[in-house]
Write a protein that holds these residues in place. Structure first.
Motif, PDB file in Angstrom:
ATOM      1  N   VAL A 158       0.948  -1.432  -0.343  1.00  0.00           N
ATOM      2  CA  VAL A 158      -0.259   0.143  -0.041  1.00  0.00           C
ATOM      3  C   VAL A 158       0.809   1.151  -0.184  1.00  0.00           C
ATOM      4  CG1 VAL A 158      -1.579   1.468   1.072  1.00  0.00           C
ATOM      5  CG2 VAL A 158      -1.873  -1.205   1.359  1.00  0.00           C
ATOM      6  N   SER A 159       1.558   1.334   0.848  1.00  0.00           N
ATOM      7  CA  SER A 159       2.592   2.845   0.600  1.00  0.00           C
ATOM      8  C   SER A 159       3.453   2.592  -0.083  1.00  0.00           C
ATOM      9  CB  SER A 159       3.470   2.327   2.215  1.00  0.00           C
ATOM     10  OG  SER A 159       4.441   1.498   2.094  1.00  0.00           O
ATOM     11  N   ASP A 160       3.971   1.405  -0.857  1.00  0.00           N
ATOM     12  CA  ASP A 160       4.535   1.905  -2.161  1.00  0.00           C
ATOM     13  C   ASP A 160       3.832   2.549  -3.014  1.00  0.00           C
ATOM     14  OD1 ASP A 160       7.495   1.359  -0.783  1.00  0.00           O
ATOM     15  OD2 ASP A 160       6.893  -1.200  -1.283  1.00  0.00           O
ATOM     16  N   TYR A 161       2.604   1.928  -3.392  1.00  0.00           N
ATOM     17  CA  TYR A 161       1.992   2.245  -4.415  1.00  0.00           C
ATOM     18  C   TYR A 161       1.071   3.564  -4.053  1.00  0.00           C
ATOM     19  CZ  TYR A 161      -3.054   2.793  -7.058  1.00  0.00           C
ATOM     20  OH  TYR A 161      -3.435   2.685  -8.177  1.00  0.00           O
ATOM     21  N   SER A 165       5.913  10.186  -6.781  1.00  0.00           N
ATOM     22  CA  SER A 165       7.391   9.390  -7.528  1.00  0.00           C
ATOM     23  C   SER A 165       8.031  10.178  -6.724  1.00  0.00           C
ATOM     24  CB  SER A 165       7.391   9.842  -8.544  1.00  0.00           C
ATOM     25  OG  SER A 165       8.306   9.777  -9.716  1.00  0.00           O
ATOM     26  N   GLY A 166       9.573   9.438  -6.773  1.00  0.00           N
ATOM     27  CA  GLY A 166      10.741   9.221  -6.139  1.00  0.00           C
ATOM     28  C   GLY A 166      10.687   9.674  -4.690  1.00  0.00           C
ATOM     29  N   VAL A 167       9.205   8.866  -3.800  1.00  0.00           N
ATOM     30  CA  VAL A 167       9.019   8.964  -2.312  1.00  0.00           C
ATOM     31  C   VAL A 167       9.367   7.545  -2.582  1.00  0.00           C
ATOM     32  CG1 VAL A 167       7.780   8.832  -0.104  1.00  0.00           C
ATOM     33  CG2 VAL A 167       8.093  11.626  -2.455  1.00  0.00           C
ATOM     34  N   GLY A 179       4.057  13.462   1.176  1.00  0.00           N
ATOM     35  CA  GLY A 179       4.642  12.218   0.195  1.00  0.00           C
ATOM     36  C   GLY A 179       4.307  11.381  -0.525  1.00  0.00           C
ATOM     37  N   VAL A 180       2.734  11.613   0.071  1.00  0.00           N
ATOM     38  CA  VAL A 180       1.068  10.511  -0.682  1.00  0.00           C
ATOM     39  C   VAL A 180       0.218  11.136  -2.014  1.00  0.00           C
ATOM     40  CG1 VAL A 180      -1.022   9.377  -0.367  1.00  0.00           C
ATOM     41  CG2 VAL A 180       0.396   9.331   1.727  1.00  0.00           C
ATOM     42  N   ASP A 181       0.221  10.527  -3.200  1.00  0.00           N
ATOM     43  CA  ASP A 181      -0.059  10.518  -4.147  1.00  0.00           C
ATOM     44  C   ASP A 181      -1.534  10.638  -3.871  1.00  0.00           C
ATOM     45  OD1 ASP A 181      -0.814  10.351  -6.666  1.00  0.00           O
ATOM     46  OD2 ASP A 181       0.245  10.112  -7.375  1.00  0.00           O
ATOM     47  N   GLN A 182      -2.344  11.898  -3.647  1.00  0.00           N
ATOM     48  CA  GLN A 182      -3.562  12.107  -3.731  1.00  0.00           C
ATOM     49  C   GLN A 182      -4.581  11.577  -4.371  1.00  0.00           C
ATOM     50  OE1 GLN A 182      -4.834  13.628  -1.125  1.00  0.00           O
ATOM     51  NE2 GLN A 182      -2.170  13.837  -0.547  1.00  0.00           N
ATOM     52  N   GLN A 183      -4.339  11.415  -6.007  1.00  0.00           N
ATOM     53  CA  GLN A 183      -5.250  10.715  -6.648  1.00  0.00           C
ATOM     54  C   GLN A 183      -5.071   9.208  -6.558  1.00  0.00           C
ATOM     55  OE1 GLN A 183      -3.386  11.358 -10.438  1.00  0.00           O
ATOM     56  NE2 GLN A 183      -5.636   9.887 -11.841  1.00  0.00           N
ATOM     57  N   LYS A 184      -3.989   8.367  -5.892  1.00  0.00           N
ATOM     58  CA  LYS A 184      -4.090   6.841  -5.759  1.00  0.00           C
ATOM     59  C   LYS A 184      -4.375   6.850  -4.963  1.00  0.00           C
ATOM     60  CE  LYS A 184       0.535   5.939  -8.723  1.00  0.00           C
ATOM     61  NZ  LYS A 184       1.430   5.462  -8.366  1.00  0.00           N
ATOM     62  N   LEU A 185      -4.111   7.568  -3.697  1.00  0.00           N
ATOM     63  CA  LEU A 185      -4.875   7.017  -2.153  1.00  0.00           C
ATOM     64  C   LEU A 185      -6.206   7.625  -2.534  1.00  0.00           C
ATOM     65  CD1 LEU A 185      -4.577   7.911   0.875  1.00  0.00           C
ATOM     66  CD2 LEU A 185      -4.894  10.042   0.646  1.00  0.00           C
ATOM     67  N   ALA A 186      -6.821   8.118  -3.513  1.00  0.00           N
ATOM     68  CA  ALA A 186      -8.644   8.233  -3.659  1.00  0.00           C
ATOM     69  C   ALA A 186      -8.975   6.874  -4.511  1.00  0.00           C
ATOM     70  CB  ALA A 186      -8.466   9.857  -4.294  1.00  0.00           C
ATOM     71  N   GLN A 187      -7.964   6.603  -5.070  1.00  0.00           N
ATOM     72  CA  GLN A 187      -8.285   5.442  -5.752  1.00  0.00           C
ATOM     73  C   GLN A 187      -8.728   4.118  -4.583  1.00  0.00           C
ATOM     74  OE1 GLN A 187      -5.530   4.026  -8.437  1.00  0.00           O
ATOM     75  NE2 GLN A 187      -5.997   5.736  -9.823  1.00  0.00           N
ATOM     76  N   ILE A 188      -7.728   3.853  -3.294  1.00  0.00           N
ATOM     77  CA  ILE A 188      -7.953   3.093  -2.224  1.00  0.00           C
ATOM     78  C   ILE A 188      -9.280   3.688  -1.349  1.00  0.00           C
ATOM     79  CG2 ILE A 188      -5.332   2.008  -2.817  1.00  0.00           C
ATOM     80  CD1 ILE A 188      -4.862   3.575   0.021  1.00  0.00           C
ATOM     81  N   LYS A 189      -9.175   4.649  -1.346  1.00  0.00           N
ATOM     82  CA  LYS A 189      -9.991   5.021   0.092  1.00  0.00           C
ATOM     83  C   LYS A 189     -11.540   4.258  -0.068  1.00  0.00           C
ATOM     84  CE  LYS A 189      -8.690   9.456   1.740  1.00  0.00           C
ATOM     85  NZ  LYS A 189      -9.216  11.005   1.880  1.00  0.00           N
TER      86      LYS A 189
END
Length: 245
Positions: A158-161, A165-167, A179-189
């Motif tokens: 989860v954290s890697d996903y 980028s670069g984090v 350091g979280v990609d908000q778009q990917k975070l929204a996908q798993i919420k």
């Protein structure tokens, strides 16, 4: 009077039931569920208890997950033992049977007290339902452990996903979107929220089933078949007639 007592004692037979691993699982599970419910209640009502701050939130979650690992390990061992263990431990013993439940209820209506080596058919139904609920709670709990505080077994994925980028995903902190990609975070919420809701309502249902189970054991002890609780401690059950199962 002495003669009657002697005849009665001769009619009682001792049966071995619920081997040591099964009994050990039962009592460890009781302690784990009590601990998880207690910690979960604190987490839900921490504001009312005067507990605030991110650090306290994370610590409570970590404690809950740690006890949850013990619960999950204990449950996993029980499931495996239910396949490879002794006859009394087999999961097939707890499979509910509508015909057996009907026959059992019919005998109760007739005033009889049928004896069972294991749980009676209604008890089997309750135990089967609780086992399904516990497996659901375990799976959804592991999902939330991975998505909330990045704990194993899913936390690293989860954290890697969701890391930008670069984090480095391992550098992400619980409940901190740095350091979280908000778009990917929204996908798993949505999946995270669904797992959380299923987890909570499964716990509510499990608590209800446990209360029914305790009530059923008390009724059985007092009216129909004494020795259920002692058998789960000693592994022995005293019956004055051959068991139905």
């Amino acid at each position: 009077m002495d003669q009657v007592q002697q005849v009665s004692s001769e009619q009682v037979k001792v049966y071995r039931v619920w081997d040591k691993p099964t009994r050990l699982f039962h009592w460890i599970n009781v302690l784990c569920v009590m601990g998880l419910v207690f910690i979960g209640a604190i987490m839900m009502f921490k504001g009312d208890l005067g507990i605030s701050g991110l650090e306290a939130k994370v610590k409570l979650k970590q404690l809950h997950v740690t006890v949850g690992y013990l619960f999950a390990l204990n449950l996993a061992v029980r499931l495996v033992w239910g396949i490879i263990g002794s006859n009394s431990a087999r999961l097939s013993k707890m499979l509910p049977s509508l015909s057996a439940i009907s026959a059992y209820n019919a005998k109760l209506k007739e005033g009889a007290s049928p004896q069972y080596l294991h749980h009676n058919p209604v008890g089997n139904l309750a135990v089967f339902a609780m086992m399904i609920l516990m497996v659901t709670i375990m799976c959804t709990g592991l999902i939330r452990a991975g998505t909330d505080i990045y704990y194993p077994p899913l936390g690293g994925l989860v954290s890697d996903y969701i890391a930008q980028s670069g984090v480095d995903g391992s550098s992400l902190k619980a409940y901190d979107e740095t350091g979280v990609d908000q778009q990917k975070l929204a996908q798993i919420k949505p999946f995270k929220s669904l797992a959380g809701e299923v987890h909570v309502y499964s716990v509510y249902l499990l608590i209800f089933m446990i209360l029914l189970h305790i009530a059923g054991v008390i009724v059985a002890e007092l009216k129909h078949q004494p020795g259920l609780v002692s058998a789960m401690i000693s592994g022995k059950k005293w019956l004055n007639r051959p068991p139905e199962d």
